[in-house]
Design an enzyme around this catalytic site. Structure first.
Site, PDB file in Angstrom:
ATOM      1  N   ASN A   1       0.837  -1.298  -0.154  1.00 30.35           N
ATOM      2  CA  ASN A   1      -0.004  -0.082   0.026  1.00 30.35           C
ATOM      3  C   ASN A   1       0.775   1.218   0.119  1.00 30.35           C
ATOM      4  O   ASN A   1       0.386   2.292  -0.388  1.00 30.35           O
ATOM      5  CB  ASN A   1      -1.035  -0.042   1.215  1.00 30.35           C
ATOM      6  CG  ASN A   1      -0.066  -0.172   2.438  1.00 30.35           C
ATOM      7  OD1 ASN A   1       0.702  -1.088   2.634  1.00 30.35           O
ATOM      8  ND2 ASN A   1      -0.502   0.503   3.441  1.00 30.35           N
TER       9      ASN A   1
ATOM     10  N   GLN B   1      -5.092  -3.837  -2.335  1.00 34.18           N
ATOM     11  CA  GLN B   1      -4.731  -2.767  -3.219  1.00 34.18           C
ATOM     12  C   GLN B   1      -4.651  -3.189  -4.741  1.00 34.18           C
ATOM     13  O   GLN B   1      -3.976  -2.653  -5.593  1.00 34.18           O
ATOM     14  CB  GLN B   1      -3.277  -2.195  -2.580  1.00 34.18           C
ATOM     15  CG  GLN B   1      -3.201  -1.328  -1.659  1.00 34.18           C
ATOM     16  CD  GLN B   1      -3.625   0.174  -1.652  1.00 34.18           C
ATOM     17  OE1 GLN B   1      -4.192   0.329  -2.671  1.00 34.18           O
ATOM     18  NE2 GLN B   1      -4.041   0.697  -0.651  1.00 34.18           N
TER      19      GLN B   1
ATOM     20  N   SER C   1     -11.582  -4.937  -0.190  1.00 33.84           N
ATOM     21  CA  SER C   1     -12.357  -3.897   0.507  1.00 33.84           C
ATOM     22  C   SER C   1     -13.341  -3.123  -0.746  1.00 33.84           C
ATOM     23  O   SER C   1     -12.916  -3.284  -1.857  1.00 33.84           O
ATOM     24  CB  SER C   1     -11.395  -3.014   1.061  1.00 33.84           C
ATOM     25  OG  SER C   1     -12.233  -1.725   1.290  1.00 33.84           O
TER      26      SER C   1
ATOM     27  N   HIS D   1     -14.398   0.248  -0.587  1.00 35.93           N
ATOM     28  CA  HIS D   1     -14.109   1.647  -0.724  1.00 35.93           C
ATOM     29  C   HIS D   1     -12.787   1.986  -1.491  1.00 35.93           C
ATOM     30  O   HIS D   1     -12.602   3.001  -2.135  1.00 35.93           O
ATOM     31  CB  HIS D   1     -13.944   2.245   0.640  1.00 35.93           C
ATOM     32  CG  HIS D   1     -12.810   2.099   1.373  1.00 35.93           C
ATOM     33  ND1 HIS D   1     -11.698   2.975   1.496  1.00 35.93           N
ATOM     34  CD2 HIS D   1     -12.741   0.983   2.331  1.00 35.93           C
ATOM     35  CE1 HIS D   1     -10.811   2.326   2.159  1.00 35.93           C
ATOM     36  NE2 HIS D   1     -11.225   1.490   2.696  1.00 35.93           N
TER      37      HIS D   1
ATOM     38  N   THR E   1     -26.094  -8.371  12.963  1.00 35.68           N
ATOM     39  CA  THR E   1     -27.223  -8.306  11.858  1.00 35.68           C
ATOM     40  C   THR E   1     -26.463  -7.834  10.342  1.00 35.68           C
ATOM     41  O   THR E   1     -25.546  -7.160  10.410  1.00 35.68           O
ATOM     42  CB  THR E   1     -28.021  -6.969  12.133  1.00 35.68           C
ATOM     43  OG1 THR E   1     -28.349  -7.498  13.366  1.00 35.68           O
ATOM     44  CG2 THR E   1     -29.227  -7.078  11.226  1.00 35.68           C
TER      45      THR E   1
ATOM     46  N   CYS F   1      -3.578   4.376   7.512  1.00 32.47           N
ATOM     47  CA  CYS F   1      -3.727   3.938   8.728  1.00 32.47           C
ATOM     48  C   CYS F   1      -2.935   3.872   9.944  1.00 32.47           C
ATOM     49  O   CYS F   1      -3.404   3.512  11.067  1.00 32.47           O
ATOM     50  CB  CYS F   1      -4.428   2.221   8.535  1.00 32.47           C
ATOM     51  SG  CYS F   1      -5.589   2.194   7.413  1.00 32.47           S
TER      52      CYS F   1
END
Lengths: 405, 375
Positions: free
Chosen positions: B150, B179, B197, B199, B235, B321
């Site tokens: 990344n 990535q 992922s 997003h 949920t 991150c």
């Protein structure tokens, strides 16, 4: 038309070989006609396809449709022994050699074999000469070697008067007879593993089916019914469309449990189901009742039970999986992709109210005596009268959610 | 604002947003409820799962939805290690992993007593395969490495590593593909687990998934009900899970076209950067073109970041991150580039949405900053 400028292969035809039809003498014509109808129905979403029927082959002209997608559907049509992707060219030896060579050149195989079938006996070369001519061209210009026993690549050449078909590979068909040539039957579809297999095997012998499902709301859930519809959808691939009759069974089932001994409840219930199935079969001109009973699998499927239950109808009851082991049935269910759906855990009307000690050797006298305790005819009439039906198609009809994906 | 931080996260694809906003008010039923709206939610979510599986050529029951890739990494790594301890106590990862992977291994080592080998990376930023192969023992149960780094965009030889590990040990291979998704071909059939992922591929935040071969047993980190095969309770985030199928389809449909375009931008950016004074490009030709890691030898990471921010440019100094810690790229340091380069690096990440003009503006700004703030 057959080869693009860069010499890659474009198959423009699918050649379909008929199944067991050849054994059927006079009926053959009807069989072929039915098969063509079934194939057309199954492939109706491919608008571009056109068809040519001969006495021993069916040719599907792709006209630009995706051959692989067509093959996926075709593999589910009964009455086809095998089919191949084919290139159609004029029956001209130079063209045949050129196409055979192009096919070989585009292959990753290291060994090959040419198999010529000369239907047109006026063609100036005999099969063996054609084999040698094409193979010679390939041997001279590529690294491929001939292997007649186990070739990597089998190039089949079929010579007819006007056209010649060049093919590689042979995709096995579903076998059996075209659905519909054997008349119609009803199948009792519970939602378990066995009944879809019973339906599949019956359709394979050319019998068209309508399904009967016994629903006991609210004891059985809407999910259970959706599961049955999904199973019907999966088996509808073999006949193009399937009708599911849904019998509202609650009232009658409750009456059985109120009036009969617990140990006989399942026996009586099955007798009622057969009676209803017979009535529905008569209404839709079906000639037999099909179910997924397997000898000894549960209390109601012992020979004694079958005798007492079968007593209520004179109609033939076909039990295609009667002699199969559970594991054989499961393997078949995996093959036709109904297994994953069948094992979803929803109650059906056979699994609710399960008696603790169901009788394995019921007697007819006792069953009849218990049935005489209540007037079931009225309730049975209600069941038949209030039966609804849903027509199920192989493609899920929910196209309206397609834009979500 | 000019955005050059696509490796951190990407803007939402309008098509995905449109579908999501249509679903959100309508599809509120719990996918595990037995009533009709619940069944509908379930049906659509399973349809999405099936489509994701089809797009990646895996089985539907091999796709597990999670809330983010960090959760997916944690579940895959910790879930696997804890459930398979009886098979061995040794784990392998690399020194250049994302913090969610690195921290999961650190926890397994410190709290649970696993033995972990951290394999160094080469000067090219890829895993030192020889050292990794030597580290394999009879006791090794898991090898985890990322596909694309990344910070630098370096591409690990995951096919080679996976083939070797499978042939020479009993360990399973987990690959963090976050990535790589939408950029590179994914050899999932060779891997045992892989993390993705939404997003980063123009989908929703709070939406991710991982692939896990059917036969692999995991200990759930989030205990709950029957959702996601009991591996991930809670949920279901039904609307997000449903639009993930579309997100993935759109990303994969245009993958080749976008890749070719970004490659051109990358060439432009690198050519321009190499004309500047005192610049060291830390990403090399073997890296994916979407990420350019570069150190301005006379301007520290934070100063560069702040100065660019002031001028309206968004870049990262290191993995986003871990941006709260001191601006020091442990990945660059592990590559042996030295402390100076590691504290003076920024990450410029590109997308098919980036324009050539934006790159010109960025270069202009970098020139000015490089001149004005040199220390």
């Amino acid at each position: 038309m057959t080869t693009e400028p860069n010499n890659t292969i474009v198959y423009d035809h699918i050649l379909v070989r008929y199944g067991e039809l050849s054994t059927k003498g006079k009926n053959k014509k009807d069989f072929i006609k039915r098969l063509l109808t079934n194939v057309k129905n199954a492939l109706c979403e491919f608008k571009g396809l056109t068809y040519e029927r001969t006495h021993d082959r069916l040719y599907i002209l792709l006209n630009g449709e995706n051959a692989e997608a067509v093959a996926d559907v075709l593999q589910h049509v009964f009455g086809i022994s095998s089919f191949s992707f084919a290139i159609r060219i004029p029956s001209d030896i130079d063209k045949i050699i050129e196409t055979g060579f192009t096919v070989a050149k585009n292959s990753t195989a290291t060994t090959f074999k040419i198999e010529t079938r000369r239907s047109d006996k006026h063609f100036p070369m005999i099969s063996d000469e054609i084999n040698r001519a094409v193979a010679g061209e390939i041997l001279r210009n590529t690294a491929l070697k001939v292997n007649v026993k186990q070739p990597d690549l089998r190039i089949q050449i079929e010579i007819h008067e006007q056209f010649t078909y060049v093919m590689t590979g042979r995709i096995p068909g579903a076998g059996g007879y075209p659905v519909g040539v054997g008349g119609k039957a009803v199948v009792m579809l519970s939602g378990g593993i066995d009944s879809p297999i019973a339906a599949y095997l019956t359709m394979k012998r050319g019998v068209a089916l309508e399904c009967i499902h016994y629903a006991s709301p609210p004891y059985t859930s809407a999910r259970a019914q959706e599961k049955v519809i999904e199973l019907a959808r999966l088996i509808s691939r073999y006949q193009g469309r399937i009708r599911v009759h849904i019998v509202p069974f609650t009232e009658l089932q409750l009456a059985i449990y109120q009036n009969c001994d617990e140990s006989y409840a399942i026996t009586i219930m099955r007798r009622m189901m057969y009676r209803i199935a017979e009535r529905i079969a008569q209404d839709c001109h079906a000639l037999a009742i099909v179910n997924g009973e397997s000898i000894g699998q549960v209390a109601s499927q012992t020979l004694e039970s079958m005798g007492v239950i079968n007593e209520v109808t004179k109609m033939p009851v076909i039990r295609p999986v009667a002699t199969m082991d559970k594991i054989e049935i499961i393997n078949l269910a995996r093959k036709i992709e109904t297994y994953e759906t069948s094992i979803l855990p929803f109650e059906d009307c056979c699994t609710i109210f399960t008696p603790k000690n169901p009788v394995t050797k019921p007697t007819l006298e006792k069953a009849q005596k218990m049935e005489s305790r209540f007037s079931f005819t009225e309730l049975l009439e209600q069941c038949v009268k209030n039966t609804t039906h849903i027509d199920v198609y192989p493609k899920t009809g929910e196209q309206d959610d397609q834009d979500l994906f | 604002m000019i955005y050059f931080d696509y490796a951190s996260t990407a803007p939402l694809n309008p098509d995905v947003l449109d579908t999501y906003t249509r679903l959100l008010p309508k599809l509120y039923a719990n996918a595990d409820s037995l009533h009709a709206p619940g069944r509908e939610a379930q049906r659509l979510m399973e349809k999405s799962r099936a489509q994701i599986a089809q797009l990646l050529s895996v089985r539907g029951d091999e796709v597990i939805f999670t809330s983010c890739a960090s959760e997916a990494n944690s579940t895959a790594i910790k879930g696997f290690a804890l459930a398979n301890r009886h098979r061995g106590n040794h784990l392998i990862t690399t020194k250049a992993e994302h913090s969610s992977v690195a921290a999961a291994f650190a926890q397994l080592e410190q709290e649970f007593g696993f033995r972990v080998s951290y394999i160094p990376v080469t000067t090219q930023g890829i895993v030192d395969t020889e050292t990794l192969y030597k580290a394999l023992t009879k006791d090794t149960i898991l090898v985890s490495l990322m596909y694309v780094n990344n910070e630098t965009g370096a591409i690990n030889p995951i096919e080679e590593v996976s083939a070797y590990v499978h042939e020479h040990s009993r360990a399973v291979v987990h690959v963090d593909c976050v990535q790589a998704l939408g950029k590179l071909k994914l050899p999932l059939s060779m891997l045992d687990m892989a993390t993705f992922s939404a997003h980063k591929i123009y989908g929703l935040k709070g939406s991710a998934f991982f692939y896990k071969k059917r036969n692999i047993k995991l200990l759930p980190l989030i205990n709950g009900g029957q959702q996601e095969q009991g591996i991930r309770g809670g949920t279901s985030n039904t609307p997000a899970n449903i639009v993930l199928a579309k997100t993935l389809r759109l990303a994969l449909e245009n993958q080749d076209e976008h890749y070719a375009y970004v490659k051109k931008l990358h060439a432009q950016l690198c050519t321009e950067l190499s004309t500047l004074n005192d610049v060291h490009i830390n990403s090399n030709e073997q890296c994916i073109p979407h990420i350019v890691n570069v150190s301005f030898l006379n301007v520290g990471s934070e100063i560069m970041l702040n100065a660019l921010d002031e001028r309206g440019f968004c870049v990262s100094a290191q993995s986003t991150c871990s941006s709260r810690s001191r601006a020091y790229s442990h990945v660059l340091a592990e590559m042996g580039l030295g402390d100076h380069i590691a504290t003076h690096a920024i990450r410029i990440s590109l997308s098919h949405m980036t324009t050539s003009e934006e790159i010109n503006q960025l270069i202009q700004a970098l020139k000015e900053i490089n001149h004005d703030y040199r220390t």
